[in-house]
Design an enzyme around this catalytic site. Structure first.
Site, short mmCIF file in Angstrom:
data_model
loop_
_atom_site.label_atom_id
_atom_site.label_comp_id
_atom_site.label_asym_id
_atom_site.label_seq_id
_atom_site.Cartn_x
_atom_site.Cartn_y
_atom_site.Cartn_z
N GLY A 160 0.98 -1.15 -0.05
CA GLY A 160 -0.05 0.02 0.03
C GLY A 160 0.85 1.19 -0.09
O GLY A 160 2.10 1.21 0.06
N SER A 187 -2.48 -8.51 -1.66
CA SER A 187 -2.81 -8.05 -3.27
C SER A 187 -1.30 -8.54 -4.04
O SER A 187 -0.31 -8.04 -3.69
CB SER A 187 -2.60 -6.54 -3.53
OG SER A 187 -2.39 -6.30 -4.91
N TYR A 209 -0.41 -8.35 -7.01
CA TYR A 209 0.50 -7.37 -8.10
C TYR A 209 1.11 -6.20 -7.10
O TYR A 209 2.39 -6.01 -7.33
CB TYR A 209 -0.72 -6.66 -8.97
CG TYR A 209 0.09 -5.76 -9.65
CD1 TYR A 209 1.13 -6.02 -10.62
CD2 TYR A 209 -0.18 -4.27 -9.58
CE1 TYR A 209 1.58 -5.04 -11.41
CE2 TYR A 209 0.65 -3.19 -10.24
CZ TYR A 209 1.46 -3.54 -11.25
OH TYR A 209 2.16 -2.69 -11.76
N LYS A 257 -9.44 10.38 11.39
CA LYS A 257 -10.75 9.99 11.37
C LYS A 257 -11.29 8.88 12.75
O LYS A 257 -12.46 8.65 12.64
CB LYS A 257 -11.04 9.20 9.96
CG LYS A 257 -11.11 10.22 8.97
CD LYS A 257 -10.93 9.41 7.57
CE LYS A 257 -11.12 10.54 6.52
NZ LYS A 257 -9.55 11.11 6.37
N LYS A 302 -11.36 1.92 12.93
CA LYS A 302 -9.76 2.18 13.49
C LYS A 302 -9.73 2.74 15.12
O LYS A 302 -8.81 2.21 15.45
CB LYS A 302 -9.09 3.35 12.62
CG LYS A 302 -9.04 2.79 11.06
CD LYS A 302 -8.00 1.87 10.87
CE LYS A 302 -6.72 2.58 11.07
NZ LYS A 302 -5.87 1.40 10.61
N ASN A 311 -4.69 13.13 6.57
CA ASN A 311 -4.70 12.58 5.00
C ASN A 311 -3.13 12.48 4.54
O ASN A 311 -2.49 13.37 4.93
CB ASN A 311 -5.61 13.51 4.19
CG ASN A 311 -7.36 13.32 4.62
OD1 ASN A 311 -7.65 12.44 4.20
ND2 ASN A 311 -7.43 14.11 5.66
#
Length: 644
Positions: free
Chosen positions: A288, A312, A314, A410, A422, A448
């Site tokens: 990620g 994942s 890939y 958040k 979270k 962010n």
């Protein structure tokens, strides 16, 4: 004719250069004697011709030995001029020695005059040809202004002159004392007067080339450049240049940290290095945005081994290839172990940690996109809550020394399932920290991340390139922002500082208004905003309304009394946590609700869990809202969700 000469084979060009130098050297010797003897037409004797011929041949041989004829004239630089100086100096000495040996009268001032003329003739012919070759190409190139008249700016100007796309037209300086000076044959203008000079020099692009540690207020600088509505781009950092990852003339769009407008947080490298060097480290969610940057930075601290844990295929393949290249180029000798797996499978996590003797875990695997988690409640809770729980329990059983959770702003008074899940993950780790002492758990909470998957900056950039409009959810929405490297450095720093159960937060400065960020990007890409007052503008900003679970304002702290730490920009939050008995009961209920796919019950449990969860919208799970009531798994059936 000239183009025909330029297209000649390299050998022919060298022969022409040698012939030209022989002619101008003979002329220089003749002119030196004529000037010294004050004769308009000095006729050399046969002895003088012999001395001149031997001197010229010797000089050509010196030039060949020094590599002058290997230099490409259109790219002639300082080294070639130094070569000419050395050759001419040797030639003057040869003239003196030959005159003495052959008993030919050579006045003492002749070699000095000859040396000066020879340098002028030999270098002048080359510089003249270079000007003839390059001048038409320079006219056809796009004129640019370079912000920064230091070493980086001059290196960029030199590189651009050799390129085919851009022509440096003017330097912009922040030092008013340098206004109206000349650097490298280019005018230097003060930033206060740049608007007038942009039109004067026909500048169509501005390139940032600031020296490292120049002390320039980048936020203020970009505000001034933004008003010009001329595309602003930048050059690679010194780190990339030194590492050979980029060239000085690799022009690129503004870096995300430039848009952020503040200095990034710097970690204490010594503290971070001591916690990673020679250790076995595991990163979950290694493919990620945050996980991959963590891997890059951990790798350079030379751990014994680095376990890449990713679901994942890939993403895992991509990050492993990149890390292998870094490992080889920088000779780091770190063992890399790319492993497919999900954090919700506890046995898989435990076997991986035990096999590779993992000592430190950085848990970056999570679903973080607010609207998507709102539409997929069970999967969000499964991955964010139970993934953290199972990975942490596996770490305890194996004897992992440190476990660091990457959290989010958040999680503070959440209005969406992602934030609540979270915060629940934070409570789980706080509870586990109280229950045992063998593994040190800590959490890092930040805002962010600019440039990550789903970030607004890549989205806005694509929308601008497509001609707009830029979509913003609300005109007043604000967010705290960090860069990916900055967030990763904070995680590493906190991982080395944690003593058990702490929530670390970053002093992130002022929040950024998303609409203002969009306008800044429009202007810095050389375009104008389309509004009612300016209908002929290029890009329009449209407001689409808040999405399910989205807040106007984000916060980093639940309480109002944070503690300081040894790092000036990192704080430690003082927040409530649940006793393990209470938390275990809630997790048990949450497990049953997840197994039966009861989204309503999951939301109610999250509300009861002291997460501060207060939904800002109705249930938005796509299956729950569109199902007919028969889709939920029944206890004891074959399709019951198993979380371990």
């Amino acid at each position: 004719m000239f183009e025909k000469f330029l297209n000649l084979p390299r050998m022919y060009k060298r022969l022409i250069s040698v012939s030209s130098d022989m002619v101008v050297l003979f002329v220089a010797i003749w002119a030196a004697f004529s000037l010294r003897l004050e004769q308009d037409l000095w006729i050399p004797t046969r002895d003088h011709l012999l001395v001149a011929a031997i001197t010229v041949v010797f000089t050509i041989a010196v030039f060949i030995r020094l590599g002058l004829y290997r230099a490409v004239i259109r790219f002639l630089g300082d080294k070639a001029l130094l070569t000419i100086i050395y050759g001419v100096f040797a030639s003057s000495l040869a003239l003196i020695v030959l005159g003495y040996m052959l008993q030919v009268p050579v006045p003492r001032s002749v070699p000095i005059i000859y040396g000066a003329l020879a340098f002028l003739f030999v270098s002048g012919t080359r510089l003249g040809i270079r000007m003839l070759v390059n001048h038409p190409h320079q006219r056809n190139k796009e004129p640019v202004a370079i912000v920064g008249a230091g070493e980086t700016g001059m290196a960029l100007a030199s590189a651009l002159r050799q390129g085919t796309e851009y022509r440096p037209a003017v330097f912009i300086t922040m030092d008013r004392a340098n206004h109206k000076t000349m650097i490298d044959d280019l005018p230097v203008v003060s930033i206060d007067l740049m608007a007038k000079h942009m039109a004067k020099h026909g500048v169509r692009r501005i390139l940032l080339a600031l020296d490292p540690y120049s002390g320039v207020d980048r936020k203020q600088l970009l505000s001034r450049l933004e008003a010009l509505e001329i595309p602003v781009q930048t050059v690679p950092s010194v780190t990339e240049l030194v590492a050979g990852q980029a060239r000085i003339n690799d022009i690129r769009d503004l870096e995300i940290e430039d848009l952020l407008g503040r200095d990034p947080v710097r970690p204490d490298a010594a503290v971070v290095a001591s916690s990673l060097f020679g250790k076995s480290v595991m990163v979950s969610g290694a493919g990620g945005s945050i996980g991959s940057e963590l891997c890059r930075q951990i790798l350079r601290h030379k751990p014994k081994s680095l376990v890449l844990f990713e679901r994942s295929e890939y993403s895992l393949y991509k990050i492993e290839r990149e890390l292998q290249r870094i490992n080889e180029v920088e000779s780091l000798s770190v063992e890399l172990h790319p492993l497919l797996g999900s954090v919700v499978h506890r046995r898989r996590c435990e076997s991986v940690m035990r096999t590779f003797g993992v000592q430190t875990v950085y848990h970056a695997a999570a679903y973080k996109h607010v609207p998507l988690v709102e539409h997929n409640v069970i999967e969000g809770v499964q991955n964010n809550v139970f993934g953290t729980y199972h990975l942490a329990e596996a770490a305890i059983d194996v004897g992992v020394e440190r476990f660091v959770l990457i959290s989010t702003d958040k999680a503070v008074r959440p209005t969406n399932v992602m934030g609540a899940s979270k915060r629940m993950a934070e409570l789980v780790l706080q509870g586990l920290a109280e229950r045992q002492s063998s593994t040190v758990f800590s959490m890092v909470r930040f805002g962010n991340v600019l440039g990550s998957s789903g970030s607004v900056v890549p989205l806005f950039r694509d929308q601008i390139r497509d001609g707009g409009p830029i979509t913003v959810t609300h005109p007043d929405i604000i967010r705290y922002f960090m860069t990916i490297p900055e967030a990763s450095q904070l995680v590493l720093q906190a991982g080395s500082m944690g003593a058990g159960g702490e929530v670390f937060v970053l002093d992130m400065g002022e929040p950024v208004k998303i609409a203002d960020l969009a306008r800044k990007m429009i202007h810095l890409m050389g375009l104008s905003e389309k509004t009612e007052d300016r209908p002929d503008g290029d890009i329009e900003i449209t407001y689409t309304g808040l999405r399910p679970g989205e807040k106007l304002y984000e916060e980093l702290l639940i309480g109002d009394d944070p503690q300081g730490t040894s790092h000036p920009r990192i704080m430690k939050a003082r927040e409530v946590y649940l006793p393990w008995e209470k938390l275990e009961e809630l997790l048990s209920r949450l497990t049953r609700a997840s197994q039966t796919f009861d989204c309503r019950d999951v939301v109610e449990i999250l509300k009861e869990s002291q997460t501060g969860y207060a939904p800002s919208s109705d249930m938005a799970d796509l299956v729950w809202c569109n199902g007919d009531g028969d889709y939920r798994a029944k206890p004891g059936s074959n399709n019951v969700l198993r979380l371990n």
